[in-house]
Write a protein that holds these residues in place. Structure first.
Motif, PDB file in Angstrom:
ATOM      1  N   TYR A 200       0.866  -1.182   0.000  1.00 44.04           N
ATOM      2  CA  TYR A 200       0.000   0.000   0.000  1.00 44.04           C
ATOM      3  C   TYR A 200       0.898   1.226   0.000  1.00 44.04           C
ATOM      4  N   VAL A 409      -2.718   5.327  -3.390  1.00 48.24           N
ATOM      5  CA  VAL A 409      -3.701   6.355  -3.072  1.00 48.24           C
ATOM      6  C   VAL A 409      -3.052   7.734  -3.227  1.00 48.24           C
ATOM      7  N   VAL A 434      -6.383   4.905  -6.369  1.00 49.34           N
ATOM      8  CA  VAL A 434      -7.581   5.550  -5.839  1.00 49.34           C
ATOM      9  C   VAL A 434      -7.263   7.022  -5.591  1.00 49.34           C
ATOM     10  N   SER A 444      -4.449   9.098   4.448  1.00 45.20           N
ATOM     11  CA  SER A 444      -4.783   8.063   5.431  1.00 45.20           C
ATOM     12  C   SER A 444      -3.850   8.114   6.635  1.00 45.20           C
ATOM     13  N   CYS A 454     -12.039   8.437   6.059  1.00 44.07           N
ATOM     14  CA  CYS A 454     -12.465   7.553   4.970  1.00 44.07           C
ATOM     15  C   CYS A 454     -11.244   6.899   4.318  1.00 44.07           C
ATOM     16  N   GLN A 457      -9.720   4.252   6.521  1.00 46.06           N
ATOM     17  CA  GLN A 457     -10.489   3.009   6.510  1.00 46.06           C
ATOM     18  C   GLN A 457     -10.193   2.188   5.263  1.00 46.06           C
ATOM     19  N   VAL A 458      -9.990   2.869   4.136  1.00 46.75           N
ATOM     20  CA  VAL A 458      -9.598   2.162   2.911  1.00 46.75           C
ATOM     21  C   VAL A 458      -8.273   1.442   3.138  1.00 46.75           C
ATOM     22  N   ARG A 461      -8.735  -1.589   5.524  1.00 46.36           N
ATOM     23  CA  ARG A 461      -9.402  -2.724   4.871  1.00 46.36           C
ATOM     24  C   ARG A 461      -8.444  -3.443   3.928  1.00 46.36           C
ATOM     25  N   VAL A 469     -10.157  -2.876  -4.794  1.00 50.74           N
ATOM     26  CA  VAL A 469     -10.835  -1.865  -3.982  1.00 50.74           C
ATOM     27  C   VAL A 469     -11.859  -1.170  -4.863  1.00 50.74           C
ATOM     28  N   PRO A 472     -14.064   4.125  -3.234  1.00 48.38           N
ATOM     29  CA  PRO A 472     -14.506   4.446  -1.875  1.00 48.38           C
ATOM     30  C   PRO A 472     -15.208   5.794  -1.769  1.00 48.38           C
ATOM     31  N   CYS A 474     -14.087   8.661  -1.248  1.00 47.06           N
ATOM     32  CA  CYS A 474     -13.589   9.546  -0.193  1.00 47.06           C
ATOM     33  C   CYS A 474     -13.444  10.958  -0.766  1.00 47.06           C
TER      34      CYS A 474
END
Length: 620
Positions: A200, A409, A434, A444, A454, A457-458, A461, A469, A472, A474
């Motif tokens: 990630y 992200v 994302v 995040s 938000c 939380q992505v 998860r 994914v 989301p 967000c």
């Protein structure tokens, strides 16, 4: 091909050296932190040069938080790759801050984090010569540190990380990298793919090419044009701003730069304007920027001056809530080593400094990458690094990306991160990207406001269950950009309804505009706010830590002054004000409304001199 073979050969050496070094570094067994039942800060001895196990030895520091539930094996081990590059802190405070980021997962998952070599207590680089804003001092610093400076880079750092992982006895890890750590995370994953369960990353700084080379140099200047586009996007989401703005936003910023370049106001400088452009993720700035530039071009500099005060405070500017410039960081030399070693800059890595600078002159001459600013106004990271020798082949990321689940992200208003996320996600076979609408850097990890929660939380998860994914949705777009800045109460669009006559509706609308302007600085997606700052056209606003705002003769428009308090709790905002209106009379006004909503019209209830009202205040 020769360079690629060299990189691959070096990787084999690095991997073998990292594995071999663990036994000697950990005295023939696991590190003592491996059996810890609570937060453990440890050190490990590793080679300065991982390609030569006989090289000088250095000590690096790391932090480890074992899972709370020791009755069963870890669900995963989280390898936190921090940004910066920056140290863990004197008391390893960064270990605790990342522990809070992953807190809901640490009942069943372990976490480790390794300090960047060259930082903090990990063989820190120190250099008396280095001075911020003076590229010539980089050459002096490199001479002061000597040949060992070349080994403070991400390919060496991730070998340190692998040695710590092995010393702790962790099996597969879930890599989580933010900002610079997004680069480190990919560097680790591509070098030690068998150790990685999932990857990630967020807020990767700049694009990466197919060979894994970090194209920070090639992306220079693009963030300026993208920031202008970001402010235009914020404007387009607001009906009031769309109605008022019109024309080409790039042309408007060009005109502002030309006018500012002509001079006449020491507070309105191009360097501070650049600061505002590069702070486009700040909701208070995105709300005001378009209207402020329009006002400036129309002869009203107050709104733009405030935008610059918030984005790039002047030293000693009490009203902007600024602090005196901080002393030079003792870790600046370490940061410089990574900045100048890891990316691909537009010069030959093996060339001498004079040749590098000639190559840069040619590169800059090709086109103005920094429009509407000039190179001298914008500054160049490539120029800064030209004096730092990097002859060693040290591509941070390997060209072969493993087929591990990968999520990148980025936030819409973080232009280099958008480029980084897209290129990184395309390179990994199972990569995906994302975007967080209107978001800030490291959404995040920072986790500010509903949008940040938000994004977090992505991330959680994905760590728990790596895979595809779904969108989301967000968003941090919880505001409406202004289209203009009214100079007088009469220029504020009057409130509608409520049984008030026309002068009363104008008074209420102007009082609400004043109160809402102070509340905007408490947007939950902001990183910070000043303790005090002047009202737009006079008076002073004091921001309490509990969400209480004190207004002392604050003038948002020139002919209305408000004194009293406003209060914000979540999205509920109230104000209790004494207002001296345009006609000279004093009125008591109370207001209640829902703050931080992306709506063009705001329902407001309250009282005017004790008389209840319920009105709708349009955007402007």
């Amino acid at each position: 091909m020769r360079a690629l073979r060299t990189i691959l050969a070096g990787t084999v050496v690095l991997v073998a050296a990292a594995q071999a070094a663990v036994a000697t570094a950990a005295s023939g067994g696991r590190h003592e932190c491996a059996t810890a039942t609570s937060r453990c800060i440890g050190t490990l001895t590793v080679p300065l040069n991982w390609q030569d196990s006989q090289s000088e030895k250095i000590t690096i520091r790391f932090g480890y938080i074992p899972r709370a539930d020791r009755s069963r094996p870890a669900r995963t081990s989280i390898l936190a790759m921090p940004g910066g590059p920056a140290p863990l802190g004197p008391n390893a405070e960064r270990v605790d801050s990342f522990g809070k980021v992953f807190q809901p997962l640490l009942d069943h998952s372990d976490m480790m984090i390794v300090e960047f070599r060259g930082m903090g207590e990990s063989a820190p680089l120190r250099c008396k010569a280095l001075q911020q804003g003076k590229p010539e001092s980089v050459t002096q610093c490199a001479r002061e540190i000597g040949d060992r400076a070349r080994f403070f880079s991400s390919d060496q750092y991730v070998a340190d990380v692998e040695a710590v992982r092995a010393a702790l006895g962790l099996s597969k890890v879930t890599v989580v990298g933010s900002s610079w750590g997004a680069l480190s995370g990919q560097a680790y994953t591509t070098r030690y793919p068998d150790r990685v369960r999932a990857l990630y990353i967020e807020s990767m700084i700049g694009p990466i090419d197919k060979a894994g080379r970090w194209q920070l140099g090639e992306s220079e200047g693009k963030e300026i044009q993208e920031a202008i586009a970001n402010y235009a996007r914020a404007c387009q989401r607001s009906p009031a701003c769309r109605r008022a703005a019109g024309g080409d936003p790039t042309a408007r910023w060009d005109a502002v730069v030309r006018k500012m370049r002509a001079g006449g106001d020491n507070a309105l400088t191009l360097q501070r304007l650049l600061g505002a452009l590069r702070s486009a993720s700040d909701p208070a700035l995105a709300t005001d920027a378009t209207a402020a530039t329009a006002a400036y071009l129309d002869g009203d500099p107050a709104p733009l001056r405030r935008v610059l005060d918030r984005a790039a405070p002047l030293a000693g500017n009490k009203g902007a809530g600024s602090k005196a410039p901080s002393k030079e960081s003792p870790d600046r030399a370490g940061t410089t080593a990574y900045l100048c070693s890891d990316p691909v800059w537009p010069y030959d890595r093996a060339a001498d400094e004079a040749s590098r600078r000639r190559q840069l002159v040619t590169w800059h001459a090709e086109r103005n990458r920094y429009a509407p600013f000039t190179l001298s106004e914008a500054g160049s990271g490539a120029d800064f690094c030209a004096g730092w020798p990097t002859p060693r082949v040290n591509n941070a990321i390997e060209p072969d990306r493993p087929a591990v689940p990968m999520l990148a992200v980025a936030s819409e208003f973080d232009p280099k991160a958008i480029m980084g996320a897209r290129t990184a996600a395309r390179a990994f076979p199972r990569g995906q990207a994302v975007t967080v609408q209107a978001g800030y850097h490291n959404p995040s990890v920072e986790g500010r406001g509903p949008g940040g929660e938000c994004a977090r939380q992505v991330m959680h998860r994905f760590i728990q269950d790596p895979g595809r994914v779904s969108d989301p949705s967000c968003t941090m777009a919880n505001y409406q950009a202004h289209g203009r800045f009214p100079a007088t109460a009469a220029a504020v669009p009057a409130a509608r309804g409520g049984g008030l006559d026309a002068p009363q509706r104008t008074l209420v609308a102007a009082a609400f505009a004043t109160a809402a302007d102070t509340v905007a600085m408490h947007n939950p997606h902001r990183a910070s706010r000043p303790d005090a700052e002047p009202g737009l056209r006079g008076g002073e606003v004091t921001n309490g830590r509990d969400g209480t705002i004190t207004l002392d003769k604050v003038r948002y428009v020139a002919d209305l002054a408000a004194a009293g308090t406003a209060k914000v709790a979540g999205d509920k905002a109230t104000a209790d004000l004494t207002v001296a209106g345009p006609a000279g009379a004093t009125h008591k006004v109370t207001l209640q409304w829902k703050a931080f909503t992306a709506t063009d019209t705001t329902p407001v209830t309250g009282t005017l001199d004790g008389r209840p009202f319920q009105v709708n205040v349009p955007g402007y």
